[in-house]
Design a protein around this motif. Structure first.
Motif, PDB file in Angstrom:
ATOM      1  N   LEU A 196       0.331  -1.459  -0.097  1.00  0.00           N
ATOM      2  CA  LEU A 196      -0.180  -0.072   0.387  1.00  0.00           C
ATOM      3  C   LEU A 196       0.634   1.170   0.102  1.00  0.00           C
ATOM      4  O   LEU A 196       0.469   2.253  -0.833  1.00  0.00           O
ATOM      5  N   LYS A 197       1.882   1.115   0.331  1.00  0.00           N
ATOM      6  CA  LYS A 197       3.053   2.449   0.470  1.00  0.00           C
ATOM      7  C   LYS A 197       3.306   2.224  -0.958  1.00  0.00           C
ATOM      8  O   LYS A 197       3.757   4.119  -1.347  1.00  0.00           O
ATOM      9  N   LEU A 198       4.098   1.310  -1.523  1.00  0.00           N
ATOM     10  CA  LEU A 198       4.621   1.326  -2.652  1.00  0.00           C
ATOM     11  C   LEU A 198       3.201   2.023  -3.691  1.00  0.00           C
ATOM     12  O   LEU A 198       3.689   3.026  -4.291  1.00  0.00           O
ATOM     13  N   VAL A 199       2.361   1.588  -3.943  1.00  0.00           N
ATOM     14  CA  VAL A 199       0.717   2.159  -4.007  1.00  0.00           C
ATOM     15  C   VAL A 199       0.671   4.319  -4.239  1.00  0.00           C
ATOM     16  O   VAL A 199       0.773   4.420  -4.739  1.00  0.00           O
ATOM     17  N   GLN A 200       0.890   4.801  -2.891  1.00  0.00           N
ATOM     18  CA  GLN A 200       1.236   5.930  -2.303  1.00  0.00           C
ATOM     19  C   GLN A 200       2.353   6.329  -2.910  1.00  0.00           C
ATOM     20  O   GLN A 200       3.017   7.009  -2.283  1.00  0.00           O
ATOM     21  N   ASN A 201       3.266   5.424  -3.158  1.00  0.00           N
ATOM     22  CA  ASN A 201       4.643   6.070  -3.589  1.00  0.00           C
ATOM     23  C   ASN A 201       5.869   6.851  -2.483  1.00  0.00           C
ATOM     24  O   ASN A 201       6.455   7.301  -2.494  1.00  0.00           O
ATOM     25  N   ASP A 202       5.593   5.787  -1.728  1.00  0.00           N
ATOM     26  CA  ASP A 202       5.858   6.195  -0.528  1.00  0.00           C
ATOM     27  C   ASP A 202       7.070   5.191  -0.236  1.00  0.00           C
ATOM     28  O   ASP A 202       7.080   4.167   0.888  1.00  0.00           O
ATOM     29  N   LYS A 203       7.955   4.978  -0.462  1.00  0.00           N
ATOM     30  CA  LYS A 203       9.146   3.727  -1.011  1.00  0.00           C
ATOM     31  C   LYS A 203       9.516   3.770   0.337  1.00  0.00           C
ATOM     32  O   LYS A 203      10.074   2.135   0.906  1.00  0.00           O
ATOM     33  N   ALA A 204      10.323   4.712   1.296  1.00  0.00           N
ATOM     34  CA  ALA A 204      10.771   4.490   1.686  1.00  0.00           C
ATOM     35  C   ALA A 204      10.186   4.235   3.736  1.00  0.00           C
ATOM     36  O   ALA A 204      10.407   2.908   3.924  1.00  0.00           O
ATOM     37  N   GLN A 205       8.356   4.266   3.468  1.00  0.00           N
ATOM     38  CA  GLN A 205       7.668   3.397   4.469  1.00  0.00           C
ATOM     39  C   GLN A 205       7.480   1.517   3.846  1.00  0.00           C
ATOM     40  O   GLN A 205       7.774   0.867   4.862  1.00  0.00           O
ATOM     41  N   ALA A 206       7.740   2.108   3.041  1.00  0.00           N
ATOM     42  CA  ALA A 206       7.111   0.055   2.026  1.00  0.00           C
ATOM     43  C   ALA A 206       8.598  -0.805   3.002  1.00  0.00           C
ATOM     44  O   ALA A 206       7.673  -1.400   2.864  1.00  0.00           O
ATOM     45  N   LEU A 207       9.212  -0.072   2.945  1.00  0.00           N
ATOM     46  CA  LEU A 207      11.223  -0.958   2.864  1.00  0.00           C
ATOM     47  C   LEU A 207      10.401  -1.095   4.499  1.00  0.00           C
ATOM     48  O   LEU A 207      11.081  -2.079   4.114  1.00  0.00           O
ATOM     49  N   LYS A 208       9.959  -0.560   5.386  1.00  0.00           N
ATOM     50  CA  LYS A 208       9.982  -0.509   6.760  1.00  0.00           C
ATOM     51  C   LYS A 208       9.144  -1.811   6.457  1.00  0.00           C
ATOM     52  O   LYS A 208       9.518  -2.841   7.589  1.00  0.00           O
ATOM     53  N   ASN A 209       8.184  -1.615   6.435  1.00  0.00           N
ATOM     54  CA  ASN A 209       6.940  -2.827   6.432  1.00  0.00           C
ATOM     55  C   ASN A 209       7.408  -4.178   5.681  1.00  0.00           C
ATOM     56  O   ASN A 209       7.458  -4.905   6.230  1.00  0.00           O
ATOM     57  N   PHE A 210       8.509  -3.749   4.596  1.00  0.00           N
ATOM     58  CA  PHE A 210       8.912  -5.325   4.167  1.00  0.00           C
ATOM     59  C   PHE A 210       9.546  -5.622   4.960  1.00  0.00           C
ATOM     60  O   PHE A 210      10.088  -7.282   4.829  1.00  0.00           O
ATOM     61  N   GLU A 211      10.575  -4.998   5.288  1.00  0.00           N
ATOM     62  CA  GLU A 211      11.538  -4.907   6.517  1.00  0.00           C
ATOM     63  C   GLU A 211      10.884  -5.963   7.582  1.00  0.00           C
ATOM     64  O   GLU A 211      11.944  -6.750   8.409  1.00  0.00           O
ATOM     65  N   ILE A 212      10.400  -5.588   8.592  1.00  0.00           N
ATOM     66  CA  ILE A 212       9.423  -5.889   9.556  1.00  0.00           C
ATOM     67  C   ILE A 212       8.925  -7.764   9.252  1.00  0.00           C
ATOM     68  O   ILE A 212       9.036  -8.562  10.244  1.00  0.00           O
ATOM     69  N   VAL A 213       8.547  -8.039   8.219  1.00  0.00           N
ATOM     70  CA  VAL A 213       7.806  -8.960   7.862  1.00  0.00           C
ATOM     71  C   VAL A 213       9.896 -10.136   7.829  1.00  0.00           C
ATOM     72  O   VAL A 213       9.175 -11.460   8.434  1.00  0.00           O
ATOM     73  N   SER A 214      11.036  -9.719   7.328  1.00  0.00           N
ATOM     74  CA  SER A 214      12.144 -10.487   6.678  1.00  0.00           C
ATOM     75  C   SER A 214      12.526 -10.724   7.989  1.00  0.00           C
ATOM     76  O   SER A 214      13.603 -11.750   8.252  1.00  0.00           O
ATOM     77  N   THR A 215      12.395 -10.076   9.102  1.00  0.00           N
ATOM     78  CA  THR A 215      12.772 -10.152  10.444  1.00  0.00           C
ATOM     79  C   THR A 215      12.368 -10.263  11.653  1.00  0.00           C
ATOM     80  O   THR A 215      12.489 -11.569  12.304  1.00  0.00           O
ATOM     81  N   ARG A 216      10.912  -9.849  12.013  1.00  0.00           N
ATOM     82  CA  ARG A 216      10.489 -10.135  12.980  1.00  0.00           C
ATOM     83  C   ARG A 216       9.493 -11.108  12.696  1.00  0.00           C
ATOM     84  O   ARG A 216       9.178 -12.322  13.842  1.00  0.00           O
ATOM     85  N   PHE A 217       9.114 -11.820  11.061  1.00  0.00           N
ATOM     86  CA  PHE A 217       8.211 -12.832  10.994  1.00  0.00           C
ATOM     87  C   PHE A 217       9.026 -13.678   9.974  1.00  0.00           C
ATOM     88  O   PHE A 217       8.429 -13.410   8.841  1.00  0.00           O
ATOM     89  N   SER A 218      10.690 -14.000  10.627  1.00  0.00           N
ATOM     90  CA  SER A 218      11.334 -14.581   9.813  1.00  0.00           C
ATOM     91  C   SER A 218      10.929 -16.549   9.645  1.00  0.00           C
ATOM     92  O   SER A 218      10.207 -16.598  10.530  1.00  0.00           O
ATOM     93  N   GLY A 219      10.592 -16.132   8.174  1.00  0.00           N
ATOM     94  CA  GLY A 219      10.131 -18.049   7.936  1.00  0.00           C
ATOM     95  C   GLY A 219       8.451 -17.949   8.020  1.00  0.00           C
ATOM     96  O   GLY A 219       7.907 -18.324   7.756  1.00  0.00           O
ATOM     97  N   HIS A 220       8.468 -16.093   7.590  1.00  0.00           N
ATOM     98  CA  HIS A 220       7.101 -16.305   7.178  1.00  0.00           C
ATOM     99  C   HIS A 220       6.710 -17.208   5.548  1.00  0.00           C
ATOM    100  O   HIS A 220       7.559 -16.413   5.031  1.00  0.00           O
TER     101      HIS A 220
END
Length: 250
Positions: free
Chosen positions: A175-199
């Motif tokens: 959704l952040k990408l759709v709204q052209n907010d790349k910085a916030q998009a990265l933060k959310n993607f990184e949460i998935v790959s770190t705090r939810f590792s193995g998801h």
């Protein structure tokens, strides 16, 4: 090859007028009755072809409208595992790491500062959680992006340790990408790959992070993340996409 039905109708009208005139003034014009009859036959055939083409055009228009209705935004991937995930029965919490501590910020705009490397405790979704997730996800499908953003933000705050929370953070990234907010998009993607590792969305989150870093002209980070997808998830379709994208980074 597209045929203009309006032009065919014009031709049919000309033939109709010509044929009628031929029947009335056939002798004067040197047109035999047989020739006039043939002209009328051609007219009738042309009219039938116009009718058939009109039907095909209407059918194609219907299919095009159907495709448009089913098309998701170019930034949104299909969640292929959503149905299976939502249909899982409620169960006792599954502990991913007994020493892990969940860290959840009030909103995804500040979540990036509280990312931890260890996975958190993961709970199976109850019927209540599933309903809340479906409601937010439907907003994405309907392209109500701003409302969906808020719905998923509320979801991750209310259910910080749920199995579906990883999905929610992933969609917040989209959704952040759709709204052209790349910085916030990265933060959310990184949460998935770190705090939810193995998801189940980890590979997708890493892949999208790689694309965003490439768009931000941070080529080395982009290559590293895409390579991580290829090495860590070699048998997945996401790995194939990552390999294709990586080969085009200059």
């Amino acid at each position: 090859m597209m045929i203009d039905a309006s032009k065919l109708r014009s031709y049919a009208m000309v033939l109709s007028l010509t044929a009628s005139s031929a029947l009335v003034h056939g002798a004067d014009n040197g047109l035999t009755p047989a020739a006039a009859a043939e002209l009328l036959y051609q007219l009738e055939s042309l009219q039938m072809e116009v009718s058939q083409l009109r039907g095909k055009i209407e059918e194609q228009s219907h299919e095009l409208n159907k495709m448009k209705r089913n098309q998701l935004d170019r930034y949104i991937d299909l969640d292929k595992r959503l149905t299976t995930l939502l249909n899982k029965p409620a169960a006792a919490p599954v502990v991913a790491s007994p020493l892990s501590v969940p860290v959840v910020s009030a909103s995804p705009s500040t979540a990036g500062s509280s990312i931890v490397s260890a996975p958190i405790q993961v709970e199976k979704p109850t019927a209540e959680v599933q309903a809340a997730y479906r409601s937010a996800y439907d907003l994405v499908r309907n392209k109500s992006y701003v409302v969906a953003d808020q719905a998923f933000t509320d979801f991750v705050v209310k259910y910080p340790r749920n199995e579906l929370t990883g999905n929610a953070y992933y969609w917040l990234g989209e959704l952040k990408l759709v709204q052209n907010d790349k910085a916030q998009a990265l933060k959310n993607f990184e949460i998935v790959s770190t705090r939810f590792s193995g998801h189940t969305k980890e590979a997708d989150a890493l892949y999208k992070s790689g694309i965003v870093y490439d768009q931000l002209n941070q080529k080395e980070k982009a290559r590293a993340l895409l390579s991580q997808v290829i090495d860590g998830f070699p048998e997945t379709n996401t790995a194939k996409l990552a390999a294709g994208y990586l080969s085009n980074i200059k």
